[in-house]
Structures are given as structure tokens and as C-alpha cells.
Scaffold this active site. Structure first.
Site, PDB file in Angstrom:
ATOM      1  N   PHE A 120       0.853  -1.182   0.000  1.00  0.00           N
ATOM      2  CA  PHE A 120       0.000   0.000   0.000  1.00  0.00           C
ATOM      3  C   PHE A 120       0.890   1.234   0.000  1.00  0.00           C
ATOM      4  CE2 PHE A 120      -4.589   0.822   1.300  1.00  0.00           C
ATOM      5  CZ  PHE A 120      -5.123  -0.204   0.549  1.00  0.00           C
ATOM      6  N   GLN A 241      -8.467  14.489   3.733  1.00  0.00           N
ATOM      7  CA  GLN A 241      -7.788  13.693   2.708  1.00  0.00           C
ATOM      8  C   GLN A 241      -8.615  13.581   1.426  1.00  0.00           C
ATOM      9  OE1 GLN A 241      -6.877   9.185   3.135  1.00  0.00           O
ATOM     10  NE2 GLN A 241      -4.905  10.237   3.148  1.00  0.00           N
ATOM     11  N   HIS A 243      -8.693  11.319  -1.785  1.00  0.00           N
ATOM     12  CA  HIS A 243      -8.159  10.047  -2.281  1.00  0.00           C
ATOM     13  C   HIS A 243      -7.839  10.208  -3.763  1.00  0.00           C
ATOM     14  CE1 HIS A 243      -7.728   5.820  -3.209  1.00  0.00           C
ATOM     15  NE2 HIS A 243      -7.812   5.532  -1.922  1.00  0.00           N
ATOM     16  N   LEU A 253     -15.095   4.996  -4.690  1.00  0.00           N
ATOM     17  CA  LEU A 253     -13.700   4.725  -4.364  1.00  0.00           C
ATOM     18  C   LEU A 253     -13.145   3.561  -5.184  1.00  0.00           C
ATOM     19  CD1 LEU A 253     -11.243   5.085  -2.427  1.00  0.00           C
ATOM     20  CD2 LEU A 253     -12.359   3.458  -0.901  1.00  0.00           C
ATOM     21  N   GLU A 256      -6.689   1.926  -3.054  1.00  0.00           N
ATOM     22  CA  GLU A 256      -5.245   2.052  -3.260  1.00  0.00           C
ATOM     23  C   GLU A 256      -4.630   0.675  -3.517  1.00  0.00           C
ATOM     24  OE1 GLU A 256      -3.409   5.045  -0.764  1.00  0.00           O
ATOM     25  OE2 GLU A 256      -1.999   3.536  -0.084  1.00  0.00           O
ATOM     26  N   ARG A 287      -0.946   9.436  -0.180  1.00  0.00           N
ATOM     27  CA  ARG A 287      -2.123   9.902  -0.921  1.00  0.00           C
ATOM     28  C   ARG A 287      -2.092  11.390  -1.234  1.00  0.00           C
ATOM     29  NH1 ARG A 287      -6.799   6.366   2.159  1.00  0.00           N
ATOM     30  NH2 ARG A 287      -6.226   4.397   1.156  1.00  0.00           N
ATOM     31  N   HIS A 354     -12.305  12.126   0.905  1.00  0.00           N
ATOM     32  CA  HIS A 354     -12.301  10.748   1.386  1.00  0.00           C
ATOM     33  C   HIS A 354     -12.259  10.593   2.900  1.00  0.00           C
ATOM     34  CE1 HIS A 354     -11.640   6.466   1.200  1.00  0.00           C
ATOM     35  NE2 HIS A 354     -10.457   6.536   1.781  1.00  0.00           N
ATOM     36  N   ARG A 399      -3.285  10.749   6.327  1.00  0.00           N
ATOM     37  CA  ARG A 399      -3.392   9.374   6.766  1.00  0.00           C
ATOM     38  C   ARG A 399      -2.844   8.418   5.715  1.00  0.00           C
ATOM     39  NH1 ARG A 399      -6.821   5.335   5.713  1.00  0.00           N
ATOM     40  NH2 ARG A 399      -8.547   6.539   4.827  1.00  0.00           N
TER      41      ARG A 399
END
Lengths: 595, 232
Positions: A120, A241, A243, A253, A256, A287, A354, A399
Site C-alpha cells: 500500500f 484527505q 483520495h 472509491l 489504493e 495519498r 475521502h 493518513r
């Protein structure tokens, strides 16, 4: 007044996502009486939509340890995360995953029978070295698998649920102690006073602040609004955030994990754009970095499609087998919403709202903490928060993917454990004064037609639908991936006007039976509070850090701004220091952040 | 675009009625949920339905659409004959408009003990499970509890107190098939008798309507064959 139902519990939990359900399970198993209040049936909570997975240094696929995870999280936070809380979370992560597995979560598996882990963004081995594989996954439906398993375990533990009850406000006495909440049953509109020795807010984020969002319609920041109305400031709300890979124009979404499995982004020239922005980590940079890169490409005319307004996420080279095995959920989403199969064609994507990094300030035990005189972090008696609504702060300015499910499980559990200890010392319910209850009841009737007209008298009637649409547009236009002073000043002005107009909202539907119009009015009021905190904090922070990118202040300024923002209705903005001292290891000092 | 929607508010209506709505400028590819949200926002805030994630994962917006149960958020208007007729899911009491009382459905879900039961002491790490063992859970664990299947099942309509219904039985199968679960015998024993499981007459409405493409009938068949093997 006497007709209002009252219930008593040791603990009231508001919200039945992963954080709330992990806490309720811990408390129910400790033989305490727990009430879980949720405006939706628990498995409809937004945890269900988490896709890619949950980080823990299990080292099932590549070498790993919690200290590397901690380094990545501190760096990912752009050095705004509190390092004591981050150390605690990363150390607790493996145990949190094993517990979930024991609860029945159907994790994907490796040939040796262990839990499957994928790469990730923002993950490294050995403090910034090679890519790590730290994200434990159940295909790309990890949140669904976790939420359902937690709910199932709560069925076994016989947790008491108030399904489809809406929590309006906390009940707080003159000494600042929280004594429960006023809720109403959405089915019949009846108010219930829930008296509790401890209250845990676990209501999730406020992703409905923005026009295009990956978030469910229920993500309206209810706990954040409730906290602000109880005089509690919100922390670091400017850090929201975006995304990198929401479906362009629609918002769904795309995990990731799609890039973790080997997918990559291309621009209108067919170029792998991330090679220029993050030469080493490329598509698996943090991100905030990837979202900025996409925004810049589009702004500079290198977008894709007839309007050059998105970029493409390419997965077809992975082969249908890998896509069907590891990414079946997003494959189906693409087929449903775009009519395209990612095994054959690339997916149009755009940075999409997000995750709420900010929230209700807590310490690593989940206790809500506020500044009192010279103490920046004084616990509020009886009040806890965990998950996306809380700001511990483990995410700081940005995050990492896979740390959100981890956060809710680690701190849901930690809060429950602290509550168990607290209740040993605080055995009895405090008496709630009648005037606290009657004030709360009065306020809960604020959208009833026969309630007192707001001061001013002859104002126009406003509707929830119109104000909500305007708010989401203002936030999208003025407080998105890139920000600057002029735009933020205008944004603050517009949000304040909307907050004023909110006072004139009237709803025509006055039924008691499942009145969703009234629920939406309460939700919008909570969103307004979140918007105010977000945009004021964003205007004040004159630097770029994590997800907060100021065109007019492009650099991070550790000297002036390595501190947490606090915004409250009463005092406006205030600040407190970042907790840079971990529990047992050396602090990670701020460094330039390259991927 | 025209819609005919079932309306009922017990406080004001003596019986249900159908209300017509019309929307202008509906773009191709629009999902039914988006249309319902527009009607609520622009024309009639009293129209009531459940909704949350908007992408078919939370299972909130199950409804009967042109006679077929489905999730509004992943049902494209392009595929629907006009006027689009929308009713609550059949077979359970209506609370208001498209909102049904799902208590019976949840009760049956709870009745199958839908949680992993392990009697041995837990290891300090994960319980091992091979990819092949884990694959047996595919097609079972993805259920979103929307109730589209159970409320399309005639056996469920006729015996909602006794027949567990496809959704609950799919969950039963999810745990019976889990290599980690240690309540295999107990779970099968719990499903004995003429009603709980065996009222399934393989009409297969559940399979036809499942918005997640799951196959409860097949899961029920798997349980039945395990019971037969066990009784030999």
C-alpha cells in the site's frame, strides 16, 4: 417532561461502525451494560465500504516490524502525528488483526495458511527503504468483512442495540461532566434520555462536506457537531484527505490496493505520471502526494478524455485472474457505474474527498481532552471518542492507506479498556438536573414547526436540500486539494452566511414516523459546524503540510506550524503542541518528505 | 422520466396509495437512487426511503423496482421500463413509504448463530486456513443483508416465523463451510425439521434478485447434502 423515557447504562456508544462495535464488544465481554445507538442498522455503517485493508507488521509476505510501520506513519503524517499514539497503534496492530481473525474475519490467505498482505502507499521496510507489504486484506472488501464479523460477535455477546436512533446532543452538567445523550427513535420520533456513566462518540467522518466524495450519505460529522455544541474544540480540521482514485465525476472509491497490486496512473500523453513526482515509490507514494500530482497534471493540460479533466488508472496488465481474485469489488463497481471492465480498459479517476484526519481531540486512551487554563490536554470527565470522528492524532496531516481500519480497532479497544478502569472508580450514575434535560429536549425540537421563531422574525424559509447543495459546492470550490488565502477568505464568508441561513431552516414534514427530512436537518447542522471548523483552520494555517496545500505558502514551516489547530464556537482558533515523544523509542524528527 | 411510487404514512393515510412524480433532464447512466434523492430534494421531502453508501455495499436501499427486488443505488434507470414503479420490499410490514420493518429478517439472521465458534484455545497468531479452504467462503461472506432475497421468496412469505429464509441460510452455510468453525454438528442439528431449512422449494427467486450475484439456493443445497452425508 415526565413522559420522556429514560434509560440507564454503564456506557453509551454513539455509532456502530468498526470503532463503536469493537468497543461495545470489549465492554459487553467485561459484563458492563452497553447501549449502542446508531442512526442506521450497524452493518450499514461506513466501515462496510473500506476496501483495501488494514496495516499491521505481521511480516507474512515481506520482512516487517512495528517500528518501520511507526516511521512510515510519522512521515506520512508530515510530522503532525502524535508519536506516543502512533507508537501505541503500530505496536498494537498485529494483535488487533489476530483478534479480528479469531472473530471470524475471512481474510484472504497465503499458501502457508497465513493472512494475505499487500503493498500500500507510503509503506517501507527499514525506515524508508524498499516497499513493504503490510496491508491485511479480505480481497477488496476488508471493511465489509470486518464490520460484519464485529456485528456478529456483538450478537453473540448480546450487546444492547438501539438501531435507527438518532443522537442529537450530549448531556453535560455544570462541571463539564458528560452524563449521556438525548436521542430519538427514528421509527416513531420519541425522545429517549440515555443516562450513562461514560459516553463514547464513534460516529465517523464528515465526507459529505464535499460535492464529490467517496463517503456514504450518512457521513455527516454528527459526533463532531455534537462535540462542538458541547463546547469541545475540533482539532486539525483543515487536514482533509482527497483520495487519488475516486471514479472521475462520480466519486466511487477505487482502492489504493489497485496500485498495491501493480496498477498505475497515466496522463493524457500516455505517460506514467508518478515517475516524475515520486521517483522511488511512484504510484505508492502517500495519498496527498499522488492527489497533488494528478491535480497538477490536469491543471497543466495533461489530463485525459475530451475535457482533459481526469487521469487513467491502468489495471488491465494485471490479468483477469488477479483482478477477479484480489479486486473483485472494484471490478464490479466499474462495470456497474462506468460500464467498463478494468481487466480490459483503464479507469478514469480524479482526487476525491475521502477522510477526515481532524476531529474530537483525544489522548491514546480515547479520552476526549481539551485545553483548560495552562493544560493543553485535560480529560473531559465521562467522554471518549474513537475512530474517524476522533483526532488522537495518529494521522496528523495525512493518513496512510490501511491505517484507518487499524485506528478504529486499536482505539475502539483502548477506549473500552480505559472505560472499564474508569467505571471501577466511578460506580454510580450522577443525577442529571431537570433543566439540563429540558434544555436538551427544547433544542431537540428546533426543527418542529411550532417551535419558537428564530430572532429576526420575518426571514425567508430555507430548505435543507438547497443549503446542503450550496455548502458542498462551497467546500469543493474553496477548500479542496490546493488552497490559497483569497479563496479561503471568500470561503469562510460563504460558510458563515450558510450557517446563518441554517437558523431559518423549516421542514414541512412534521410526521413522527420515520421522518428522514428531520434527520437530514440535524445532519446538515452538524455538517455546517464541521465546515466552519475546517475552513477557518485552513485559512489560518499559513504553510503546506500533508493534505493542506497552500499555493501562497508552498513550504512546510516547522518553526511556526508544527502544532495542532483547535477550533471552537466560543474561542475560535487555538493551538497546542504536537506530542513528539514516543513511548519507548527515539523521536522521529521532522525531515523533508520525499517518496 | 416518470415514476409511480408507493406511499404510506400511518399518521395521515388510512391506506397506501401510488404517487406519480416526473423528473426532467435525467442523464444516461443515472442510478435509481440518484433519481429518488432528486425527487426528495426538489419535489417532496416527505418521500421516505433508507439509503447510505450509494454503491451497493451497505444494503440499505432494497426495494421492489418494476416488480423485481433490487438495490436502488446500483439499478440503472437505463434498464427500466417507464413509468418506473417502486414499492417497498414485499412480505414484511411497511413502516412508511418504501421503509419496511426488518425485525423478522434480522431475527432469523440471529437464529443461525451467525458468528464463528471456536472451542479450542486461540493461538497467539491467526488460525491457519489454506487458500482453498478460504475460497469456500467466496459467494457466502459478501452478503449485505439487504433482504432482497428473503422478501422475494414465497416460502418466506408463507412461513416467516418458521422458514429461516435464503439470507439467514446463506449465513448458516458461510459458517458451516468455514474450516475454522467448530460447531459443525450443532449448526446442522439446529437446521433439522421440516421448516427451518427444508421449506426451500428451490424456486430460485433469491438467486434471480441478489444484487451481489450470490446464490442462496446453491448454499442451501450444500447444507442439505451435508445433512444427508451426516445422517448416513
Amino acid at each position: 417532561m415526565s413522559s420522556i423515557e429514560r434509560r440507564q447504562f454503564d456506557t453509551l456508544i454513539i455509532g456502530a461502525g468498526g470503532g463503536g462495535l469493537r468497543a461495545s464488544l470489549q465492554l459487553a465481554e467485561a459484563d458492563l451494560s452497553v447501549a449502542v445507538v446508531s442512526k442506521v442498522f450497524p452493518t450499514r455503517s461506513h466501515t462496510v465500504a473500506a476496501q483495501g485493508g488494514m496495516n499491521a507488521a505481521l511480516a507474512n509476505v515481506l520482512p516487517d516490524n512495528w517500528h518501520w510501520h511507526m516511521f512510515d506513519t510519522v512521515k506520512g503524517s508530515d510530522y503532525l502525528g502524535d508519536q506516543d499514539a502512533i507508537e501505541y497503534m503500530c505496536r498494537a496492530a498485529p494483535k488487533a488483526v489476530y483478534e479480528l481473525e479469531h472473530f471470524g474475519v475471512p481474510f484472504s490467505r497465503l499458501d502457508n495458511g497465513k493472512i494475505y498482505q499487500r503493498a500500500f502507499g507510503g509503506q517501507s521496510q527499514n525506515f524508508g527503504g524498499d516497499q513493504a507489504a503490510r496491508t491485511c486484506a479480505a480481497a477488496d472488501r476488508t471493511g465489509h468483512a470486518i464490520l460484519h464479523s464485529l456485528y456478529q460477535q456483538n450478537i453473540r455477546a448480546k450487546t444492547h442495540f438501539f438501531d435507527e436512533y438518532f443522537a442529537v446532543d450530549l448531556l453535560k452538567d455544570g462541571e463539564g461532566r458528560v452524563l449521556g445523550a438525548l436521542v430519538f427513535n427514528i421509527h416513531d420520533g420519541q425522545i429517549v434520555i440515555i443516562e450513562a456513566k461514560t459516553t463514547l462518540i464513534a460516529t465517523g467522518g464528515a465526507g459529505q462536506l464535499f460535492k464529490t466524495t467517496t463517503n456514504a450519505l450518512i457521513n455527516t460529522g454528527d459526533g463532531l457537531g455534537m462535540a462542538m455544541r458541547a463546547g469541545i474544540p475540533l482539532q486539525d480540521m483543515e487536514f482533509f484527505q482527497f483520495h487519488p482514485t475516486g471514479i472521475a465525476g462520480r466519486g466511487m472509491l477505487i482502492t489504493e490496493g489497485a496500485r498495491g497490486e501493480g496498477g498505475y496512473l497515466v496522463n493524457g500523453d500516455g505517460e506514467r505520471l508518478m515517475e516524475r513526482y515520486a521517483p522511488k515509490a511512484k504510484d505508492l507514494a502517500s495519498r496527498d502526494v499522488v492527489s497533488r500530482a494528478i491535480s497538477i497534471e490536469i491543471k497543466e493540460g495533461r489530463g485525459c478524455g475530451p475535457k482533459k479533466d481526469h487521469v487513467l488508472l491502468k489495471l488491465d496488465h494485471l490479468g483477469e485472474d488477479v483482478i477477479q481474485k484480489r479486486l473483485p469489488g472494484i471490478r464490479q463497481t466499474c462495470i456497474t457505474f462506468l460500464g467498463l471492465d478494468p481487466a480490459e480498459s483503464p479507469i478514469p479517476v480524479f482526487p476525491t474527498a475521502h477522510y477526515t484526519m481532524g476531529g474530537i481531540p483525544t489522548n491514546r486512551y480515547g479520552q476526549v481532552v481539551v485545553p483548560v487554563k495552562d493544560t493543553p490536554e485535560e480529560p473531559v470527565a465521562g467522554l471518549y471518542a474513537a475512530g474517524e470522528c476522533a483526532c488522537v492524532s495518529v494521522h496528523g496531516g495525512n493518513r496512510l492507506g490501511g491505517n484507518s481500519l487499524l485506528d478504529i480497532l486499536v482505539f475502539g479497544r483502548a477506549a473500552a479498556n480505559h472505560i472499564i478502569e474508569y467505571l471501577k472508580e466511578n460506580k454510580y450514575h450522577k443525577v442529571i438536573d431537570e433543566d439540563i434535560v429540558s434544555n436538551a429536549v427544547q433544542r431537540a425540537k428546533r426543527f418542529d414547526l411550532n417551535s419558537e421563531p428564530s430572532p429576526g422574525g420575518d426571514e425567508v424559509k430555507e430548505t435543507v436540500a438547497v443549503l446542503r447543495k450550496e455548502l458542498k459546492q462551497v467546500m469543493e470550490d474553496h477548500c479542496s486539494v490546493f488552497r490559497d488565502k483569497q479563496f479561503l477568505i471568500e470561503g469562510v464568508d460563504k460558510v458563515e452566511q450558510l450557517c446563518d441561513r441554517m437558523k431559518n431552516v423549516k421542514i414541512d414534514d412534521q410526521s413522527y414516523t420515520f421522518n428522514t427530512a428531520k434527520v437530514e436537518a440535524f445532519e446538515l447542522e452538524n455538517l455546517m459546524a464541521c465546515a466552519l471548523a475546517t475552513i477557518h483552520s485552513a485559512l489560518a494555517r499559513e504553510e503546506s503540510r500533508g493534505a493542506h496545500s497552500r499555493i501562497d505558502f508552498p513550504d512546510r514551516d516547522d518553526k511556526s506550524w508544527m502544532r495542532h489547530s483547535l477550533y471552537s464556537f466560543e474561542n475560535g482558533l487555538d493551538y497546542k503542541p504536537v506530542r513528539t515523544k514516543p513511548l519507548s523509542v527515539e523521536s522521529f524528527p521532522p525531515k523533508p518528505r520525499v517518496y | 422520466m416518470k415514476f409511480k411510487i408507493y406511499r404510506y404514512n400511518p399518521e395521515t393515510d388510512t391506506k397506501p396509495f401510488v404517487q406519480q412524480y416526473e423528473l426532467e433532464g435525467v442523464e444516461p447512466g443515472t442510478m435509481l437512487l440518484a433519481a429518488l434523492l432528486r425527487i426528495k430534494d426538489e419535489q417532496d421531502e416527505s418521500l421516505s426511503f433508507r439509503r447510505s453508501c450509494g454503491e451497493g455495499v451497505c444494503g440499505s436501499d432494497g426495494m421492489n423496482i418494476n416488480g423485481v427486488n433490487g438495490l436502488a443505488c446500483i439499478t440503472s434507470l437505463d434498464t427500466l421500463k417507464q413509468p418506473v414503479e417502486i414499492k417497498p420490499l414485499p412480505g414484511l410490514p411497511v413502516i412508511r413509504d418504501l421503509i419496511i420493518d426488518m425485525d423478522q429478517f434480522y431475527k432469523q439472521y440471529r437464529a443461525v448463530k451467525p458468528y464463528l465458534i471456536v472451542n479450542d484455545p486461540m493461538p497467539e497468531v491467526e488460525l491457519a486456513q489454506t487458500p482453498e479452504q478460504r475460497e469456500k467462503l467466496d459467494g457466502l461472506y459478501e452478503c449485505v443483508l439487504c433482504a432482497c432475497c428473503s422478501t422475494s421468496c414465497p416460502s418466506f412469505w408463507w412461513n416467516p416465523e418458521k422458514f429461516l429464509g435464503p439470507a439467514a441460510l446463506l449465513q448458516a452455510s458461510r459458517f458451516i463451510e468455514d474450516s475454522r468453525d467448530q460447531a459443525f454438528e450443532e449448526r446442522l442439528a439446529d437446521l433439522e425439521g421440516p421448516f427451518k431449512l427444508f421449506r426451500c422449494h428451490t424456486i430460485m427467486n433469491c438467486v434471480n434478485v441478489c444484487p451481489k450475484g450470490l446464490n442462496p439456493t446453491k448454499a442451501i443445497g450444500r447444507i442439505k447434502s451435508k445433512m444427508v452425508t451426516r445422517s448416513l
